[in-house]
Design a protein around this motif. Structure first.
Motif, PDB file in Angstrom:
ATOM      1  N   ASN A 139      15.437  25.870  70.542  1.00  0.00           N
ATOM      2  CA  ASN A 139      14.503  26.997  70.499  1.00  0.00           C
ATOM      3  C   ASN A 139      13.149  26.635  69.908  1.00  0.00           C
ATOM      4  O   ASN A 139      12.320  27.520  69.705  1.00  0.00           O
ATOM      5  N   ALA A 140      12.942  25.369  69.596  1.00  0.00           N
ATOM      6  CA  ALA A 140      11.643  24.977  69.055  1.00  0.00           C
ATOM      7  C   ALA A 140      10.627  24.909  70.185  1.00  0.00           C
ATOM      8  O   ALA A 140      10.904  24.344  71.246  1.00  0.00           O
ATOM      9  N   PRO A 141       9.448  25.508  70.022  1.00  0.00           N
ATOM     10  CA  PRO A 141       8.434  25.435  71.075  1.00  0.00           C
ATOM     11  C   PRO A 141       7.946  24.013  71.270  1.00  0.00           C
ATOM     12  O   PRO A 141       7.912  23.215  70.330  1.00  0.00           O
TER      13      PRO A 141
ATOM     14  N   VAL B 203      23.052  24.725  61.850  1.00  0.00           N
ATOM     15  CA  VAL B 203      22.384  24.595  63.146  1.00  0.00           C
ATOM     16  C   VAL B 203      22.152  25.966  63.759  1.00  0.00           C
ATOM     17  O   VAL B 203      21.062  26.265  64.272  1.00  0.00           O
ATOM     18  N   ALA B 204      23.188  26.825  63.715  1.00  0.00           N
ATOM     19  CA  ALA B 204      23.059  28.159  64.303  1.00  0.00           C
ATOM     20  C   ALA B 204      21.985  28.985  63.608  1.00  0.00           C
ATOM     21  O   ALA B 204      21.173  29.650  64.259  1.00  0.00           O
ATOM     22  N   ASP B 205      21.956  28.934  62.277  1.00  0.00           N
ATOM     23  CA  ASP B 205      20.945  29.698  61.536  1.00  0.00           C
ATOM     24  C   ASP B 205      19.536  29.213  61.862  1.00  0.00           C
ATOM     25  O   ASP B 205      18.608  30.015  62.020  1.00  0.00           O
ATOM     26  N   THR B 206      19.375  27.897  61.960  1.00  0.00           N
ATOM     27  CA  THR B 206      18.052  27.352  62.261  1.00  0.00           C
ATOM     28  C   THR B 206      17.614  27.699  63.671  1.00  0.00           C
ATOM     29  O   THR B 206      16.465  28.083  63.903  1.00  0.00           O
ATOM     30  N   GLU B 207      18.531  27.559  64.618  1.00  0.00           N
ATOM     31  CA  GLU B 207      18.198  27.907  66.000  1.00  0.00           C
ATOM     32  C   GLU B 207      17.840  29.379  66.124  1.00  0.00           C
ATOM     33  O   GLU B 207      16.891  29.757  66.822  1.00  0.00           O
ATOM     34  N   THR B 208      18.605  30.248  65.452  1.00  0.00           N
ATOM     35  CA  THR B 208      18.320  31.680  65.497  1.00  0.00           C
ATOM     36  C   THR B 208      16.963  31.987  64.897  1.00  0.00           C
ATOM     37  O   THR B 208      16.176  32.769  65.448  1.00  0.00           O
ATOM     38  N   ALA B 209      16.660  31.357  63.752  1.00  0.00           N
ATOM     39  CA  ALA B 209      15.364  31.594  63.102  1.00  0.00           C
ATOM     40  C   ALA B 209      14.209  31.085  63.966  1.00  0.00           C
ATOM     41  O   ALA B 209      13.159  31.734  64.059  1.00  0.00           O
ATOM     42  N   LEU B 210      14.394  29.935  64.625  1.00  0.00           N
ATOM     43  CA  LEU B 210      13.352  29.426  65.513  1.00  0.00           C
ATOM     44  C   LEU B 210      13.117  30.368  66.685  1.00  0.00           C
ATOM     45  O   LEU B 210      11.972  30.635  67.068  1.00  0.00           O
TER      46      LEU B 210
ATOM     47  N   ASP C  21      13.801  33.619  66.767  1.00  0.00           N
ATOM     48  CA  ASP C  21      13.179  34.850  66.259  1.00  0.00           C
ATOM     49  C   ASP C  21      11.694  34.638  65.980  1.00  0.00           C
ATOM     50  O   ASP C  21      10.868  35.520  66.248  1.00  0.00           O
ATOM     51  N   LEU C  22      11.355  33.473  65.435  1.00  0.00           N
ATOM     52  CA  LEU C  22       9.959  33.195  65.128  1.00  0.00           C
ATOM     53  C   LEU C  22       9.122  33.147  66.407  1.00  0.00           C
ATOM     54  O   LEU C  22       8.011  33.685  66.457  1.00  0.00           O
ATOM     55  N   HIS C  23       9.665  32.532  67.435  1.00  0.00           N
ATOM     56  CA  HIS C  23       8.931  32.445  68.700  1.00  0.00           C
ATOM     57  C   HIS C  23       8.765  33.827  69.328  1.00  0.00           C
ATOM     58  O   HIS C  23       7.656  34.200  69.758  1.00  0.00           O
ATOM     59  N   GLN C  24       9.845  34.599  69.386  1.00  0.00           N
ATOM     60  CA  GLN C  24       9.759  35.924  70.015  1.00  0.00           C
ATOM     61  C   GLN C  24       8.869  36.872  69.219  1.00  0.00           C
ATOM     62  O   GLN C  24       8.117  37.660  69.800  1.00  0.00           O
ATOM     63  N   SER C  25       8.944  36.811  67.897  1.00  0.00           N
ATOM     64  CA  SER C  25       8.104  37.700  67.091  1.00  0.00           C
ATOM     65  C   SER C  25       6.629  37.321  67.229  1.00  0.00           C
ATOM     66  O   SER C  25       5.752  38.198  67.175  1.00  0.00           O
ATOM     67  N   ARG C  26       6.350  36.039  67.430  1.00  0.00           N
ATOM     68  CA  ARG C  26       4.965  35.636  67.646  1.00  0.00           C
ATOM     69  C   ARG C  26       4.457  36.187  68.978  1.00  0.00           C
ATOM     70  O   ARG C  26       3.312  36.661  69.072  1.00  0.00           O
ATOM     71  N   GLN C  27       5.296  36.121  70.012  1.00  0.00           N
ATOM     72  CA  GLN C  27       4.898  36.672  71.305  1.00  0.00           C
ATOM     73  C   GLN C  27       4.642  38.175  71.210  1.00  0.00           C
ATOM     74  O   GLN C  27       3.676  38.700  71.778  1.00  0.00           O
ATOM     75  N   ARG C  28       5.510  38.853  70.459  1.00  0.00           N
ATOM     76  CA  ARG C  28       5.330  40.302  70.301  1.00  0.00           C
ATOM     77  C   ARG C  28       4.052  40.605  69.533  1.00  0.00           C
ATOM     78  O   ARG C  28       3.313  41.525  69.876  1.00  0.00           O
ATOM     79  N   GLU C  29       3.784  39.831  68.484  1.00  0.00           N
ATOM     80  CA  GLU C  29       2.563  40.043  67.707  1.00  0.00           C
ATOM     81  C   GLU C  29       1.327  39.847  68.573  1.00  0.00           C
ATOM     82  O   GLU C  29       0.357  40.625  68.492  1.00  0.00           O
ATOM     83  N   MET C  30       1.332  38.816  69.402  1.00  0.00           N
ATOM     84  CA  MET C  30       0.184  38.555  70.265  1.00  0.00           C
ATOM     85  C   MET C  30      -0.025  39.704  71.254  1.00  0.00           C
ATOM     86  O   MET C  30      -1.166  40.141  71.480  1.00  0.00           O
TER      87      MET C  30
ATOM     88  N   ALA D  72      13.015  33.193  57.088  1.00  0.00           N
ATOM     89  CA  ALA D  72      14.403  32.897  57.438  1.00  0.00           C
ATOM     90  C   ALA D  72      14.568  31.458  57.909  1.00  0.00           C
ATOM     91  O   ALA D  72      15.586  30.808  57.625  1.00  0.00           O
ATOM     92  N   LEU D  73      13.577  30.946  58.628  1.00  0.00           N
ATOM     93  CA  LEU D  73      13.646  29.562  59.094  1.00  0.00           C
ATOM     94  C   LEU D  73      13.675  28.597  57.920  1.00  0.00           C
ATOM     95  O   LEU D  73      14.510  27.680  57.869  1.00  0.00           O
ATOM     96  N   TYR D  74      12.786  28.786  56.956  1.00  0.00           N
ATOM     97  CA  TYR D  74      12.747  27.853  55.838  1.00  0.00           C
ATOM     98  C   TYR D  74      13.925  28.049  54.886  1.00  0.00           C
ATOM     99  O   TYR D  74      14.334  27.102  54.204  1.00  0.00           O
TER     100      TYR D  74
END
Length: 474
Positions: A34-36, A365-372, A374-383, A440-442
């Motif tokens: 899920n990392a861009p 791994v699951a927590d990191t992937e989920t946070a990544l 969420d971070l990507h989708q929330s950035r898209q929503r913010e934009m 959450a990612l960090y």
């Protein structure tokens, strides 16, 4: 002294019989799904990641929390206790000396003796007991250090979250005040139009309901402000929040800076995984001790007894001493089956600890992937919401211009103003969601500062065991 040399040689070779370190080999991805994509992957900063918000007030609050949090202080004390015990992990296998006194009277009361005795015992740590005891102590120390780092990670994440909640709620309160003011102005205009018979009472009633709802909506951010400020105070170890926290401040903005890529080996820093590694090490040591208990306990014992005749019917007092030295063997007989069963049980517990470690890696791994994600989708929503706010802002400016030219009414301007503020309210929520996803990612990566005293702490009791986590995390 020459008789001790064979025993010492056996003790030196006995450490090789300790149980072997299990092969953990967790399944860790080489890249994050899920990392861009990024042309130049960024190396994340796990020590000062919250400074990406560029908020000096937040930085100061985090610094105060690291110094004043009571949970963190308690975890630090437990680490100090574990370090003290770790330094004495082998003391049970050092020679012990016991002194005792006694008095003995002959049955015919012709003599009375005062006895002074010294007994020394040295149990040889055979069959892996020496290394296993070190593993248990080191595992306990590692577990407490992992708990301390986990407390740091959780503390910083909670402080940043509460700060984001506080500032976001203050912005929500400000926007809702604007919406309430616009609704009141709209209601006033409709009441005027109603008196001029230019609108129906239904529209006025709808405007009154909108005002009531806007006023009721203010309760949520105000409750969030109070709760966030109070929780921040508790995290900093103080009874009351600072007055300046309750003054409205700017919402933390992550901006365009974000984590572009994460190497998989960063999972080694996660406290949950470090705790699971420590549990494996402790279980390995307990297995070694239980296996050593199956075999005879061999030691060397010595005794010195000195007696003095202190009977009153003797004019002179005489003293005699006796010395003894020899091997001591403690061999399990009737409880041998129980000791074997205990060793098998510890073997199963070690396997369970290994499974728990692997599960901790998978969960990391699951927590990191989920946070990544969420971070990507929330950035898209913010934009997207940012573009909506810009469009509505232009629409509001156009409505005001048309009003000045007599082409639009004040009522239309207020309607447009309400829509714009509602969009800003959604944008504030989207920014907060993105910021919280970043937190959450960090937290999933185990981001927290490590004091120099802990970073430089040497761990030497079991070099082979200390290499286990590094090998396992690869």
């Amino acid at each position: 002294m020459a008789c001790l040399l064979p025993a010492l040689a056996v003790m030196a070779l006995a450490g090789c019989t300790a149980p072997a370190i299990p092969d953990l080999k967790p399944s860790v991805p080489t890249t994050w799904r899920n990392a861009p994509a990024s042309a130049v992957p960024a190396r994340p900063d796990l020590r000062d990641w919250w400074q990406a918000f560029d908020d000096p007030a937040l930085n100061a609050v985090v610094g105060r929390a690291l110094k004043g949090n009571l949970t963190l202080a308690g975890a630090a004390e437990r680490v100090k206790a574990a370090r003290l015990l770790d330094r004495h992990a082998h003391d049970d296998y050092l020679p012990s000396l016991r002194a005792a006194t006694n008095d003995v009277i002959n049955p015919d009361t012709t003599a009375s003796y005062f006895i002074v005795g010294f007994d020394a015992m040295w149990e040889l740590p055979l069959f892996g007991a020496w290394q296993s005891s070190a593993r248990i102590a080191q595992g306990d120390l590692d577990a407490n250090e992992a708990d301390l780092q986990g407390a740091r990670v959780t503390l910083i994440a909670e402080v940043v979250r509460r700060w984001i909640d506080l500032r976001s709620a203050q912005q929500q309160e400000r926007i809702l005040d604007e919406i309430l003011a616009a609704n009141r102005e709209k209601l006033h205009l409709l009441e005027v139009r109603e008196r001029l018979h230019l609108t129906s009472p239904d529209e006025v009633a709808d405007a009154q309901a909108d005002c009531a709802q806007a006023e009721a909506a203010l309760a949520d951010p105000r409750q969030a402000i109070n709760a966030s400020a109070q929780q921040l105070a508790a995290l900093l170890g103080q009874p009351e929040p600072d007055p300046q926290w309750l003054q409205a401040g700017a919402q933390p903005r992550l901006g365009h800076w974000q984590l572009d890529a994460v190497p998989a080996d960063l999972l080694r820093t996660q406290p949950q995984i470090a705790r699971a590694e420590a549990d494996v090490l402790s279980a390995l040591g307990e297995l070694g001790i239980s296996r050593a208990d199956i075999y005879p306990h061999i030691g060397i014992g010595t005794s010195l007894q000195w007696s003095v005749n202190i009977a009153h019917n003797h004019r002179s007092r005489t003293g005699e001493g006796i010395f003894s030295l020899g091997p001591v063997i403690d061999m399990p007989l009737f409880d041998w089956g129980q000791r074997v069963a205990r060793a098998h049980a510890k073997d199963h517990q070690l396997k369970a600890a290994v499974y728990a470690y692997r599960q901790a890696v998978l969960q990391g791994v699951a927590d990191t992937e989920t946070a990544l994600g969420d971070l990507h989708q929330s950035r898209q929503r913010e934009m997207a919401l940012g573009q909506a706010v810009q469009a509505l802002d232009s629409a509001t400016a156009s409505a005001r211009k048309r009003q000045q030219l007599g082409l639009a009414s004040k009522l239309q301007v207020q309607d447009q103003r309400i829509r714009e503020q509602q969009a800003r309210q959604s944008l504030v929520a989207a920014r907060a969601a993105r910021d919280l996803a970043y937190v959450a990612l960090y937290k999933a990566l185990g981001g927290a500062p490590l004091p120099a005293a802990d970073a430089d702490h040497a761990r030497t009791p079991d070099a082979h065991a200390r290499s286990m986590p590094t090998k396992a995390a690869r």
